[in-house]
Design a protein around this motif. Sequence first.
Motif, PDB file in Angstrom:
ATOM      1  N   UNK A 290     -47.496  27.265 -52.935  1.00 25.87           N
ATOM      2  CA  UNK A 290     -47.142  28.679 -52.765  1.00 25.87           C
ATOM      3  C   UNK A 290     -47.827  29.243 -51.532  1.00 25.87           C
ATOM      4  N   UNK A 291     -49.101  28.929 -51.351  1.00 25.50           N
ATOM      5  CA  UNK A 291     -49.830  29.433 -50.198  1.00 25.50           C
ATOM      6  C   UNK A 291     -49.293  28.906 -48.885  1.00 25.50           C
ATOM      7  N   UNK A 292     -49.022  27.591 -48.831  1.00 26.93           N
ATOM      8  CA  UNK A 292     -48.555  26.966 -47.585  1.00 26.93           C
ATOM      9  C   UNK A 292     -47.129  27.382 -47.256  1.00 26.93           C
ATOM     10  N   UNK A 293     -46.224  27.200 -48.195  1.00 22.44           N
ATOM     11  CA  UNK A 293     -44.812  27.506 -47.940  1.00 22.44           C
ATOM     12  C   UNK A 293     -44.608  29.023 -47.831  1.00 22.44           C
ATOM     13  N   UNK A 294     -45.310  29.782 -48.673  1.00 22.39           N
ATOM     14  CA  UNK A 294     -45.163  31.227 -48.621  1.00 22.39           C
ATOM     15  C   UNK A 294     -45.621  31.813 -47.288  1.00 22.39           C
ATOM     16  N   UNK A 295     -46.754  31.318 -46.777  1.00 19.77           N
ATOM     17  CA  UNK A 295     -47.244  31.791 -45.481  1.00 19.77           C
ATOM     18  C   UNK A 295     -46.281  31.405 -44.363  1.00 19.77           C
ATOM     19  N   UNK A 296     -45.777  30.176 -44.423  1.00 20.42           N
ATOM     20  CA  UNK A 296     -44.831  29.717 -43.398  1.00 20.42           C
ATOM     21  C   UNK A 296     -43.550  30.529 -43.433  1.00 20.42           C
ATOM     22  N   UNK A 297     -43.046  30.791 -44.626  1.00 21.06           N
ATOM     23  CA  UNK A 297     -41.826  31.608 -44.772  1.00 21.06           C
ATOM     24  C   UNK A 297     -42.058  33.013 -44.227  1.00 21.06           C
ATOM     25  N   UNK A 298     -43.232  33.567 -44.525  1.00 22.98           N
ATOM     26  CA  UNK A 298     -43.552  34.907 -44.044  1.00 22.98           C
ATOM     27  C   UNK A 298     -43.573  34.954 -42.519  1.00 22.98           C
ATOM     28  N   UNK A 299     -44.079  33.885 -41.878  1.00 17.15           N
ATOM     29  CA  UNK A 299     -44.088  33.831 -40.416  1.00 17.15           C
ATOM     30  C   UNK A 299     -42.674  33.823 -39.849  1.00 17.15           C
ATOM     31  N   UNK A 300     -41.742  33.172 -40.547  1.00 18.86           N
ATOM     32  CA  UNK A 300     -40.357  33.155 -40.061  1.00 18.86           C
ATOM     33  C   UNK A 300     -39.722  34.537 -40.146  1.00 18.86           C
ATOM     34  N   UNK A 301     -40.246  35.388 -41.021  1.00 12.52           N
ATOM     35  CA  UNK A 301     -39.711  36.735 -41.153  1.00 12.52           C
ATOM     36  C   UNK A 301     -40.351  37.720 -40.180  1.00 12.52           C
ATOM     37  N   UNK A 302     -41.598  37.442 -39.796  1.00 17.22           N
ATOM     38  CA  UNK A 302     -42.346  38.378 -38.963  1.00 17.22           C
ATOM     39  C   UNK A 302     -42.374  37.994 -37.494  1.00 17.22           C
ATOM     40  N   UNK A 303     -42.024  36.745 -37.170  1.00 16.32           N
ATOM     41  CA  UNK A 303     -42.099  36.268 -35.786  1.00 16.32           C
ATOM     42  C   UNK A 303     -40.786  35.584 -35.418  1.00 16.32           C
ATOM     43  N   UNK A 304     -40.760  35.008 -34.216  1.00 17.40           N
ATOM     44  CA  UNK A 304     -39.580  34.268 -33.748  1.00 17.40           C
ATOM     45  C   UNK A 304     -39.548  32.841 -34.275  1.00 17.40           C
ATOM     46  N   UNK A 305     -40.562  32.435 -35.000  1.00 15.03           N
ATOM     47  CA  UNK A 305     -40.615  31.078 -35.534  1.00 15.03           C
ATOM     48  C   UNK A 305     -39.484  30.873 -36.538  1.00 15.03           C
ATOM     49  N   UNK A 306     -38.822  29.737 -36.434  1.00 17.38           N
ATOM     50  CA  UNK A 306     -37.743  29.391 -37.361  1.00 17.38           C
ATOM     51  C   UNK A 306     -37.903  27.948 -37.826  1.00 17.38           C
ATOM     52  N   UNK A 307     -37.447  27.684 -39.034  1.00 21.27           N
ATOM     53  CA  UNK A 307     -37.465  26.322 -39.546  1.00 21.27           C
ATOM     54  C   UNK A 307     -36.536  25.452 -38.719  1.00 21.27           C
ATOM     55  N   UNK A 308     -37.005  24.267 -38.351  1.00 24.89           N
ATOM     56  CA  UNK A 308     -36.177  23.340 -37.595  1.00 24.89           C
ATOM     57  C   UNK A 308     -34.883  23.066 -38.375  1.00 24.89           C
ATOM     58  N   UNK A 309     -33.728  23.201 -37.734  1.00 23.47           N
ATOM     59  CA  UNK A 309     -32.457  22.997 -38.441  1.00 23.47           C
ATOM     60  C   UNK A 309     -32.265  21.583 -38.966  1.00 23.47           C
ATOM     61  N   UNK A 310     -33.064  20.630 -38.468  1.00 22.00           N
ATOM     62  CA  UNK A 310     -32.968  19.259 -38.975  1.00 22.00           C
ATOM     63  C   UNK A 310     -33.621  19.120 -40.342  1.00 22.00           C
ATOM     64  N   UNK A 311     -34.410  20.127 -40.752  1.00 23.16           N
ATOM     65  CA  UNK A 311     -35.147  20.062 -42.010  1.00 23.16           C
ATOM     66  C   UNK A 311     -34.715  21.198 -42.921  1.00 23.16           C
ATOM     67  N   UNK A 312     -35.226  21.137 -44.143  1.00 24.36           N
ATOM     68  CA  UNK A 312     -34.968  22.188 -45.116  1.00 24.36           C
ATOM     69  C   UNK A 312     -36.293  22.627 -45.726  1.00 24.36           C
ATOM     70  N   UNK A 313     -36.286  23.762 -46.405  1.00 21.86           N
ATOM     71  CA  UNK A 313     -37.520  24.263 -47.009  1.00 21.86           C
ATOM     72  C   UNK A 313     -38.069  23.307 -48.057  1.00 21.86           C
TER      73      UNK A 313
END
Length: 454
Positions: free
Chosen positions: A336-359
Amino acid sequence: MAEDKPVRSSGLPSRGTYSEALRIGEILRKETVGGILLVIAAAIALLWANSPFADSYFALRDFRVGYEPWHLELSLGAWAADGLLAIFFFLVGLELKREFVAGDLRNPSRAVVPVAAAIGGVIVPAVFYAVINMTSPETLRGWAIPTATDIAFAVAVLAIVGSHLPSALRIFLLTLAVVDDLIAISIIAIFYSTDLDFVPLLLALIPLALYTALAQKYRRFFGLKPAAAWFILLPIGFVVWALVHAGGIHATVAGVLLGFAIPVIRSKASGGPTAGPGLSELFEHRFRPLSAGFAVPVFAFFSAGVAVGGWDGFVSSLTDPVLIGIAVGLVLGKPIGIVGTTWLLTKLTRVRLDPALRWVDLIGVALLAGIGFTVSLLIADLSFGLESAHNDHAKVGILSASLLAAFLASIILRARNKRYRSIEEQERVDSDLDGVPDVYQQDEAAGRSGGDTV
């Protein structure tokens, strides 16, 4: 669909440079062997401690050797925790400095995601544990136990399940573990240091300064080859370790400080940055097999042996809030801490999950980070003491939660192996036969043109 997406340079986690991918791949191969030895050593200790010969195990663990006037008459278990783990944390210091000086973490845009994710992966498990143990000040002291990640155990799981984890996810996992270790050693130094004696701590600064000066300018002082420098540095490092230990700060902190003192990039006086490996690489090459193959497994052997008390004892330990807090922290809090923080960064910054991968891929890696074995065992000992029932229950919780996290991660990562193989094949393509796979050259070109969003 994401399954059909090609490998791309933009997005998180970052694949990094090709040289960094090769280096981390080599580290993880060595840690795989160490992780398997770690699991075997812990299993032997657990079986021995719950066998008819349990008294001999605890007698061996508690057997004292050393020189008392120097505060070094310790049990074999304490020597493993304070002495052998200092080798492990020395390598942690080397790795941390290399990552922030010469590795991909020197680039803030690449460092922000794994560092933030690691911080989230420390805070959330600690909060979960604290909430569960809020009404018990005695057990609340163990709040830091579920904050650690054991990279050796994690990569051993990858080897056992045969996962073809892409290099980006491997780098992400290692970075999480390295930052975790930095936070863990800070927690140990700040919250688990007792009976401080400032005289030996101040005296430790003298050999530490000498060690640092010799490490940085070893050729100027002695004209030594890098491979021979450790013969002089090792005795000085031991003096630093002994004084830090006598000063009341856990001696593994000395290991990190000594690792930080080693130069990462060769100076011009030593032949220039491209003149060959410097002390950091040579020390890592020399000491990593000792750490992974001996120091950490021996520590696990002496620390993981806990008398469960049969099935009834195991069931009764399940009601201890210490065990519950650790299990919830590692198995739920970490992802929860790792994925939640990463997800939050995708909402607050320009960072996006690589389209080759999934959550789900990040969830699998985050569950691997929930394997908190080595450092968690150390913090449990520091929190409750060897003879405490809470310590025994904490170790049962660490072992059980780590195995459960490993099992859940294995299910996810094996289910994604087909996709990982496809990414791996694309990462090996070298159309121009220049020795560097095309995807890394494309990443570099995208970074120069501003196309990398990480």
